[in-house]
Every structure is written in structure tokens, then in C-alpha cells.
Design an enzyme around this catalytic site. Sequence first.
Site, PDB file in Angstrom:
ATOM      1  N   TYR A 119      74.443 -41.897  -2.493  1.00 59.68           N
ATOM      2  CA  TYR A 119      73.162 -41.786  -1.774  1.00 59.68           C
ATOM      3  C   TYR A 119      71.978 -41.585  -2.724  1.00 59.68           C
ATOM      4  O   TYR A 119      70.872 -41.320  -2.277  1.00 59.68           O
ATOM      5  CB  TYR A 119      73.231 -40.643  -0.752  1.00 59.68           C
ATOM      6  CG  TYR A 119      74.222 -40.922   0.369  1.00 59.68           C
ATOM      7  CD1 TYR A 119      73.962 -41.908   1.324  1.00 59.68           C
ATOM      8  CD2 TYR A 119      75.426 -40.231   0.473  1.00 59.68           C
ATOM      9  CE1 TYR A 119      74.857 -42.187   2.347  1.00 59.68           C
ATOM     10  CE2 TYR A 119      76.330 -40.506   1.496  1.00 59.68           C
ATOM     11  CZ  TYR A 119      76.045 -41.485   2.432  1.00 59.68           C
ATOM     12  OH  TYR A 119      76.938 -41.758   3.445  1.00 59.68           O
ATOM     13  N   HIS A 433      78.922 -47.432  -6.473  1.00 59.74           N
ATOM     14  CA  HIS A 433      78.993 -47.668  -5.038  1.00 59.74           C
ATOM     15  C   HIS A 433      77.806 -47.078  -4.314  1.00 59.74           C
ATOM     16  O   HIS A 433      77.096 -46.216  -4.840  1.00 59.74           O
ATOM     17  CB  HIS A 433      80.283 -47.063  -4.466  1.00 59.74           C
ATOM     18  CG  HIS A 433      80.286 -45.575  -4.496  1.00 59.74           C
ATOM     19  ND1 HIS A 433      80.491 -44.857  -5.632  1.00 59.74           N
ATOM     20  CD2 HIS A 433      80.083 -44.658  -3.529  1.00 59.74           C
ATOM     21  CE1 HIS A 433      80.427 -43.576  -5.364  1.00 59.74           C
ATOM     22  NE2 HIS A 433      80.171 -43.418  -4.104  1.00 59.74           N
ATOM     23  N   TYR A 514      73.266 -42.828   9.667  1.00 55.23           N
ATOM     24  CA  TYR A 514      73.115 -41.371   9.795  1.00 55.23           C
ATOM     25  C   TYR A 514      72.566 -40.760   8.511  1.00 55.23           C
ATOM     26  O   TYR A 514      72.102 -39.626   8.516  1.00 55.23           O
ATOM     27  CB  TYR A 514      74.467 -40.733  10.184  1.00 55.23           C
ATOM     28  CG  TYR A 514      75.331 -40.307   9.026  1.00 55.23           C
ATOM     29  CD1 TYR A 514      76.072 -41.222   8.298  1.00 55.23           C
ATOM     30  CD2 TYR A 514      75.397 -38.966   8.648  1.00 55.23           C
ATOM     31  CE1 TYR A 514      76.860 -40.828   7.228  1.00 55.23           C
ATOM     32  CE2 TYR A 514      76.177 -38.558   7.577  1.00 55.23           C
ATOM     33  CZ  TYR A 514      76.903 -39.483   6.872  1.00 55.23           C
ATOM     34  OH  TYR A 514      77.663 -39.086   5.805  1.00 55.23           O
ATOM     35  N   ARG A 515      72.577 -41.513   7.427  1.00 57.11           N
ATOM     36  CA  ARG A 515      72.202 -40.979   6.107  1.00 57.11           C
ATOM     37  C   ARG A 515      72.110 -42.198   5.212  1.00 57.11           C
ATOM     38  O   ARG A 515      72.831 -43.165   5.432  1.00 57.11           O
ATOM     39  CB  ARG A 515      73.327 -40.063   5.645  1.00 57.11           C
ATOM     40  CG  ARG A 515      73.156 -39.392   4.332  1.00 57.11           C
ATOM     41  CD  ARG A 515      74.379 -38.529   4.039  1.00 57.11           C
ATOM     42  NE  ARG A 515      74.226 -37.831   2.783  1.00 57.11           N
ATOM     43  CZ  ARG A 515      75.180 -37.102   2.209  1.00 57.11           C
ATOM     44  NH1 ARG A 515      76.354 -36.971   2.797  1.00 57.11           N
ATOM     45  NH2 ARG A 515      74.970 -36.490   1.068  1.00 57.11           N
TER      46      ARG A 515
HETATM   47  P1  ADP Z   1      75.704 -32.470  -3.580  1.00 56.70           P
HETATM   48  O1  ADP Z   1      75.868 -31.101  -3.080  1.00 56.70           O
HETATM   49  O2  ADP Z   1      76.591 -33.480  -2.915  1.00 56.70           O
HETATM   50  O3  ADP Z   1      75.772 -32.555  -5.063  1.00 56.70           O
HETATM   51  P2  ADP Z   1      72.833 -32.589  -3.633  1.00 56.70           P
HETATM   52  O4  ADP Z   1      72.748 -31.230  -4.166  1.00 56.70           O
HETATM   53  O5  ADP Z   1      72.415 -33.706  -4.538  1.00 56.70           O
HETATM   54  O6  ADP Z   1      74.277 -32.937  -3.095  1.00 56.70           O
HETATM   55  O7  ADP Z   1      72.005 -32.667  -2.293  1.00 56.70           O
HETATM   56  C1  ADP Z   1      71.816 -33.859  -1.583  1.00 56.70           C
HETATM   57  C2  ADP Z   1      70.378 -33.955  -1.099  1.00 56.70           C
HETATM   58  O8  ADP Z   1      70.129 -32.897  -0.181  1.00 56.70           O
HETATM   59  C3  ADP Z   1      69.341 -33.778  -2.173  1.00 56.70           C
HETATM   60  O9  ADP Z   1      69.008 -35.015  -2.756  1.00 56.70           O
HETATM   61  C4  ADP Z   1      68.168 -33.176  -1.432  1.00 56.70           C
HETATM   62  O10 ADP Z   1      67.405 -34.187  -0.800  1.00 56.70           O
HETATM   63  C5  ADP Z   1      68.835 -32.345  -0.361  1.00 56.70           C
HETATM   64  N1  ADP Z   1      69.022 -30.931  -0.766  1.00 56.70           N
HETATM   65  C6  ADP Z   1      70.069 -30.465  -1.490  1.00 56.70           C
HETATM   66  N2  ADP Z   1      69.992 -29.149  -1.621  1.00 56.70           N
HETATM   67  C7  ADP Z   1      68.878 -28.752  -0.978  1.00 56.70           C
HETATM   68  C8  ADP Z   1      68.288 -27.491  -0.735  1.00 56.70           C
HETATM   69  N3  ADP Z   1      68.854 -26.383  -1.176  1.00 56.70           N
HETATM   70  N4  ADP Z   1      67.128 -27.441  -0.026  1.00 56.70           N
HETATM   71  C9  ADP Z   1      66.583 -28.581   0.457  1.00 56.70           C
HETATM   72  N5  ADP Z   1      67.106 -29.801   0.275  1.00 56.70           N
HETATM   73  C10 ADP Z   1      68.239 -29.896  -0.436  1.00 56.70           C
END
Ligand code: ADP
Length: 597
Positions: A119, A433, A514-515
Amino acid sequence: MSPPPLKPVNRNPNKGKDEPFILPPNVTSAQFSKFLKRCREICGVENVKVIEAEEQLVDGSYYEPNKTHDMHHLVDRNYFVCSATISPREVPEVQDMMRLCNEFEVPVWPVSIGRNTGYGGAAPRVPGSIVLELGKHMNRVLEVNAEDAYALVEPGVTFFALHEYLEKNNLKDKVWIDVPDLGGGSVLGNTIERGVGYTPYGDHWMMHCGMEVVLPTGELIRTGMGAMPNSRDDVNGIRPDEQKPNRAWQLFNYGFGPYNDGIFSQSSLGIVVKMGIWLMPNPGGYQAYMITIPTDKDLKTAVDIIRPLRTQMILQNVPTLRSILMDAAVAHPRSHFLKEDRPFTNAELDQICKDLDLGRWNFYGALYGPQPVRDVLWSTIKQAFSVIPGAKFYFPEDRNEPFSVLKTRSLTLQGVPTFDELRWVDWLPNGSHLFFSPIAKVSGDDAMLQYSVTLKRCLEAGVDFIGDFVIGMREMHHIVCITFNKKDPESKRRAHWLIETLIKDCAEYGWGEYRTHLAVMDQVALTYDFNDNAQMKLNEQIKDALDPKGILAPGKNGVWPKNYNKEEWRIPKSVTLDKTQHTLSKKRSGWRTPEKL
Ligand code: ADP
């Protein structure tokens, strides 16, 4: 033909040391230097990293993800890139950072862990934003309450970490977590992005309870019952300090008045710094299973069997129906099955099914509860699926292949995180991907139509169809995994064309995503256009009210603050893949229209 140019980024002229090569829009290098100095005062020198040069953009891997850009870059690798990564150590630092970003009008992209695989990774939507890496220091499991079955976590708690916490504290016999396919993401980030897992608690957002959020202005709020502190605690005969969280914060989602949590999910309205998540009481017994569906046409029958079983909760968990190539890709790379660059024929796919002892579609579920409960459920499920000619039923111990998807699912479906599903990413060399994931009614007709619409476009684009229907309480997420070779511009262009075309085609049937990936957030947002995009207008009004300077994640999920010209910021469409280019492309010249399903 090369793709159309992206919006020019704010490249840093005459760049010196300790300066980013891409600045936030409308920010000068002198202003940014002052901003960095203040960031260091707030978060500590060691927690501010400037991205000085393109050479610092190292893709990394799932195990070692970068925090600067999209590892699976669909457009130019150096487009969705941050200027600096900053890692606050505690909530007041997050608040101070928001105040600072308002002062300097620097856009902020918060991530918890930043894996966000398929994503966009940790990459910001607006080039030159700072990435606020919350998970680096704020990674504590604040509480696990086994009696009430919930956890309270900070952004950096991964599914692996929470699982380990339960193991270390001997809590696994009391409570289970729910995990997605891969366990390296954060519980909090995955939940607020509305990610799914596969136990009965698979809808993560449904299972969250209570959040603490830093607003774009820096103000701190708690949602639900958390808005009422527990200043007096007669139950335990103590008077804790005023800020002790309400004892029902993780027990009752709604509190009083308008329910706010939704505006902090897939949103750019707040930084979530704590979140409650319900855990599943250990069910006292468990059995995973697989049912193989031999033909494509029986996908319809299978899905029609699934709907009533799922709504009645005879199917207790979030089960999945996976296409053969998804399971084949976990076993071997593409080249193992086919050396030529052309699509698989139906006969070849049937041969793969035979070799791997799988069906064209394979259904994975699990039974939860003591043996007598499981026996009744299993006999009902087995009887229902037995109308499909040739359907076969397996438990994990029946499978002896080196990489048994059923054995991996058997872990996932009881909340044990793994990395095994990463294997299908290597289907192609330099495997990358992205996901196309529309929502549909759980119906055989919808499944068949969605399969044929998506398969047709996959074949036109020269991409193998690797798909998976994930069955929620009342709907299914159809996850089409678009694999591409990120070092091959032609492969990237085709993947980009494919996702854009699928979004357009599916919207015509009312199937919305959905995303989605950063590069197509605007396109997806525009498909939700009831009454002249009334919902987007509401989202924009809320955005401008809560974030008047538009500093928090501008453009996320297609919501642009008023100080951005959203038309200008849209990612241009990939080059149309017309017939001439298609046949001219030597590499993929054999790809054709699908055989009849
Ligand atoms: P993962 O936990 O899969 O590594 P990320 O930390 O990259 O995923 O989070 C995915 C997306 O969710 C981010 O790109 C951001 O847009 C949103 N996001 C993640 N953490 C937060 C947070 N603590 N507060 C607000 N938005 C968040």
C-alpha cells in the site's frame, strides 16, 4: 513509451550537508534548516535523520523495511520520498512536533512501523513531508487484561511483539491475538487502516476499543470512555492520580455523544498514540482445515455455500478462498512452473493443481471450541461442501509438502504470526506487489463476475491472476495480488495500468476498494461519488476545521486540505495500454484473452 511526468517535487537547489534533497512544497532550505534544529531540540539529535541524497534510498526488505520511500515503488522510486525521518520518544514530543510543523507549515506523514506492504510502505503522499516514525520508541504493550480480554498498545507494537508478550507472560492459555498474513506490521497501524486477520476477531477495526490521539494542533484527546478520567477508584479502595484511565476505556467503545473514532481511521485528522484492542479468550480447542474446490466454475457454488454458514457463525472465523496460483506461489517461483513469458493455460493450471494436490480454489477455515462443539460444526460444514463434486477435506497433519499453506494457515488462524506468506512475493524476479481489494456481497454470482472481470484485465496486462476472497461477516474482500518486477519499467507500467483499470471497471459494478496504494488513492476516492462527491466534501470540511494549515498527511485517502490544489496533485494516469503497444511488446506478446471459465 515513458509514463507521463509526475508533479515536480521541490528539489533542494545548491544543497549542502544536513539538507534533504527533496524539500516539502513551498519550504526553502533555510527554513528547513531552522525547522530541523527545533526538531532536534524536541526529539534528540539521534532521532532526526535527513535524507540527503538518492543513494540513501535503499529498498530493504520486509525484514528490514526502509522508512523513507515505497519499497515496492510503482512510480519513480524517488517520487514518494520524505525529507527526513523523525522518531519522537513520547506523547508530549509528538504534540510538540505537531505544533512545530504548524509553525513551519511542514507536512507530516505518521507511521507506526512503516511496513504497510503493498500500500506504499512508509512513503508519504506528498514528497518532502517528514515521516514521523512513532514505532521506534513508542513500542510498549501498556496493558494486557486477560480477565476482560483486551490489550492497550503503543504504535510500535507489532503482531509478533504482542504474541511474544503473551507467551512470555504465560497468557496464551487465557487470550489469543488476531494476526494478518504477515506478523511484522503494527497492531495499531493495521487496525486504524482497517486491515484484516483470520480468527473470529479478524475485523480489527471492529475489535478496537478506545484511542488516545494527538490532533493536528497538538492537542491530546481520548475517545470513548477514555474521555472520562478515573479520579476516584472506590472499587479498589485507592485514589489514583487524576489521569488514570477510565476502567471501562477498553470495555465500551462509544462513551457519550458523537462517536469520534471513525474519523481517525484511514484519516489525516489525528496521530493515534494509544489504542485498545480486544483479544479472543482462548477457545479451549482448535482445528484448522482446508477444502479443495477442483474447478473454477465451482467457485460460485462454494461462495453460495459459505454465505449462510458465515452469517450464522457456523463458519466462526474469517475464512479465505484462494486461487491456485496464490498457493502455488507460496510453494515455488513462477519459473518453476513455466519458463516462458506467457499466461498459463487452463490445462497447465489443472496440472499444477494435480502436482500440488490442491484445487483451482482452496478454502481455509478453522473450528474453535471444545471437541464436541467442533465436531458438530465440522460435520455441518463438511456436509454443506460435499455437494461440490470432487471437493476434498484436509487437516494440517494430512499434508506433507515442504511448504504447506494449510500448516501456515493453521498458525495464522490461531493468532500465531508468521512470515511464510512473503514467499509469493517472489513469484517474479525482483518481486514487488500491490493489492487491488474491492468489496462485494458474499454471493456466487458476484464472485464469478468479479473473478472474470479481474482475470480478463490481468491477462491483458500480462499479469498472472493471484487472488483471494476473504470472507467477513456480511461481505468479502477480494484481494487481487498484482505482482511486478520493480526493476523492469515495462512491468511497473503494466501493474499501474492494471490497478487503474480494475478500479474503473469494478466501480461500474459498485465494487469499491477498502484500502489502496498511495498512487491511486485519488482515483479510488473519486469512485465514492454519490450525490456529487458529497462525502468527500464533508471529509474536506472536517479536514480544514481540524487541520487549518493542512499539515497532517495531506492527500491521504484522497482528502486534500484547502491549501493544496488537488487536481494538480493527482498522479497522472499511466500510459494507456492499447492493442498496438500490447502486441508490439515482445516480452509479453503471448498474453491473450481468458479461456472460458
Ligand atoms: P504497518 O504497521 O503495517 O507497518 P504503517 O505503520 O506503515 O503500517 O501504517 C500504515 C498507514 O497507517 C500509514 O501510512 C499511515 O497513513 C497510517 N498510520 C500508521 N500509524 C498511524 C498513527 N499512529 N496515527 C495515524 N496514522 C497512522
